[in-house]
Design a protein around this motif. Structure first.
Motif, PDB file in Angstrom:
ATOM      1  N   GLY A  75      16.405  36.883  53.055  1.00  0.00           N
ATOM      2  CA  GLY A  75      17.101  37.365  54.246  1.00  0.00           C
ATOM      3  C   GLY A  75      18.504  37.845  53.987  1.00  0.00           C
ATOM      4  O   GLY A  75      19.115  38.473  54.843  1.00  0.00           O
ATOM      5  N   TYR A  76      19.035  37.556  52.789  1.00  0.00           N
ATOM      6  CA  TYR A  76      20.385  38.015  52.444  1.00  0.00           C
ATOM      7  C   TYR A  76      20.393  39.427  51.869  1.00  0.00           C
ATOM      8  O   TYR A  76      21.458  40.004  51.680  1.00  0.00           O
ATOM      9  CB  TYR A  76      21.016  37.065  51.426  1.00  0.00           C
ATOM     10  CG  TYR A  76      21.238  35.665  51.933  1.00  0.00           C
ATOM     11  CD1 TYR A  76      22.041  35.431  53.042  1.00  0.00           C
ATOM     12  CD2 TYR A  76      20.644  34.572  51.307  1.00  0.00           C
ATOM     13  CE1 TYR A  76      22.249  34.144  53.518  1.00  0.00           C
ATOM     14  CE2 TYR A  76      20.847  33.284  51.766  1.00  0.00           C
ATOM     15  CZ  TYR A  76      21.654  33.074  52.878  1.00  0.00           C
ATOM     16  OH  TYR A  76      21.858  31.797  53.342  1.00  0.00           O
ATOM     17  N   ALA A  77      19.229  39.982  51.561  1.00  0.00           N
ATOM     18  CA  ALA A  77      19.178  41.363  51.079  1.00  0.00           C
ATOM     19  C   ALA A  77      19.609  42.296  52.203  1.00  0.00           C
ATOM     20  O   ALA A  77      19.286  42.072  53.376  1.00  0.00           O
ATOM     21  CB  ALA A  77      17.771  41.708  50.608  1.00  0.00           C
ATOM     22  N   PHE A  78      20.326  43.344  51.841  1.00  0.00           N
ATOM     23  CA  PHE A  78      20.966  44.141  52.898  1.00  0.00           C
ATOM     24  C   PHE A  78      19.992  44.784  53.886  1.00  0.00           C
ATOM     25  O   PHE A  78      20.347  44.935  55.069  1.00  0.00           O
ATOM     26  CB  PHE A  78      21.928  45.175  52.293  1.00  0.00           C
ATOM     27  CG  PHE A  78      21.275  46.288  51.527  1.00  0.00           C
ATOM     28  CD1 PHE A  78      20.767  47.396  52.174  1.00  0.00           C
ATOM     29  CD2 PHE A  78      21.197  46.238  50.151  1.00  0.00           C
ATOM     30  CE1 PHE A  78      20.176  48.430  51.473  1.00  0.00           C
ATOM     31  CE2 PHE A  78      20.604  47.268  49.426  1.00  0.00           C
ATOM     32  CZ  PHE A  78      20.084  48.363  50.094  1.00  0.00           C
ATOM     33  N   PRO A  79      18.754  45.175  53.509  1.00  0.00           N
ATOM     34  CA  PRO A  79      17.868  45.704  54.547  1.00  0.00           C
ATOM     35  C   PRO A  79      17.534  44.660  55.620  1.00  0.00           C
ATOM     36  O   PRO A  79      17.361  45.006  56.798  1.00  0.00           O
ATOM     37  CB  PRO A  79      16.614  46.118  53.762  1.00  0.00           C
ATOM     38  CG  PRO A  79      17.097  46.364  52.369  1.00  0.00           C
ATOM     39  CD  PRO A  79      18.152  45.309  52.165  1.00  0.00           C
TER      40      PRO A  79
END
Length: 293
Positions: A75-79
């Motif tokens: 969930g920390y990935a920018f998308p």
């Protein structure tokens, strides 16, 4: 200033601050995203007094500031962070928002624009890089090294060389503190105080996972979609930005059919710190469609 919380798409409780006039009095509402990646939004402050002109909504992205950490590191990935922004827009009950992304968060803002173009009234990208476009630029190094006669330079350039191979967050924080003078337009008390907070505002997991799972196909999908964005775009750079440089702004702006570029004199990577009034006027004029007061 008021502080509130909202549940994101997966139930994670996220925090945001609101500053400035009520949204029903002034439009658009500007949602402001912090970079780092993985940095508390406190460093954005009031963006040079921009809250005098517009309602500002400043979220702590998941795992930073007062926002809850996500159960899934993906969930920390920018998308996925872009979907946190969409959940915030829905929570605020706004049909459309203006969106500002600083530094690494310019990537998150571009992902949001690609996925939810109908929800954007304006897009503002402040001192962006070009990793999303996979088109490296080199002028940031030239800007940094052009200041070799300043007293901080010898220690900063040594730290810059070590930063390229550093992996431990504690070491990265120490090195960033030493490199910091080259990322501001000048190195005075105001800039020093702003830079001193960076180490404690960075969070290791959100920082490390920001690009997780983002391959060429994901990047290409985002950048290809941006060419059709109807919302007007402003790209702000600083002519003394030793972190992102100026040329990156041209690369990023070139993706859009309607993008304005402004390069602010005497500004580094944090233009609202170096020249707050000029930054405020530039952004407010763009968003309001008239000269800011």
């Amino acid at each position: 200033m008021t502080t509130a919380r909202y549940p994101s798409y997966d139930g994670t409780s996220l925090c945001y601050r609101t500053l400035g006039p009520a949204p029903e009095r002034v439009s658009p509402t500007l949602v402001c995203l912090a970079g780092g990646p993985g940095r508390d939004a406190a460093y954005l402050e009031d963006l040079g007094g921009l809250d005098r002109d517009l309602p500002l909504v400043i979220p702590d992205l998941r795992g930073t500031g007062d926002s809850q950490a996500g159960a899934d590191p993906a969930g920390y990935a920018f998308p996925r962070l872009a979907e946190d922004v969409e959940a915030l827009r829905a929570h605020l009950g706004l049909e459309r928002i203006a969106l500002l992304g600083h530094s690494a968060a310019a990537v998150t803002a571009q992902a949001y624009a690609a996925r939810h173009p109908e929800r954007l009234s304006h897009l503002v990208l402040v001192t962006p890089g070009t990793r999303l476009q996979d088109r490296p630029t080199t002028d940031a190094q030239q800007i940094f090294h052009s200041r070799a006669d300043e007293p901080w330079y010898p220690e900063a350039v040594a730290a810059l060389e070590r930063l390229a191979t550093a992996h431990e967050l504690a070491e990265i924080k120490r090195l960033l503190t030493r490199v910091a003078p080259g990322t501001y337009g000048r190195w005075e008390a105001r800039q020093q105080a702003h830079a001193a907070a960076e180490g404690e505002q960075l969070h290791p997991v959100p920082r490390a996972a920001f690009w997780q799972g983002v391959d060429e196909a994901v990047r290409r999908g985002i950048t290809d979609a941006l060419g059709g964005l109807e919302a007007p775009v402003l790209v702000v750079t600083g002519d003394r930005d030793g972190a992102s440089g100026v040329a990156a702004g041209a690369v990023v702006a070139g993706q859009f059919h309607d993008a304005r570029r402004v390069n602010l004199a005497g500004c580094g990577h944090y233009p609202w710190v170096d020249e707050p009034e000029e930054f405020r006027r530039t952004v407010a004029t763009f968003l309001l469609g008239r000269p800011a007061g």
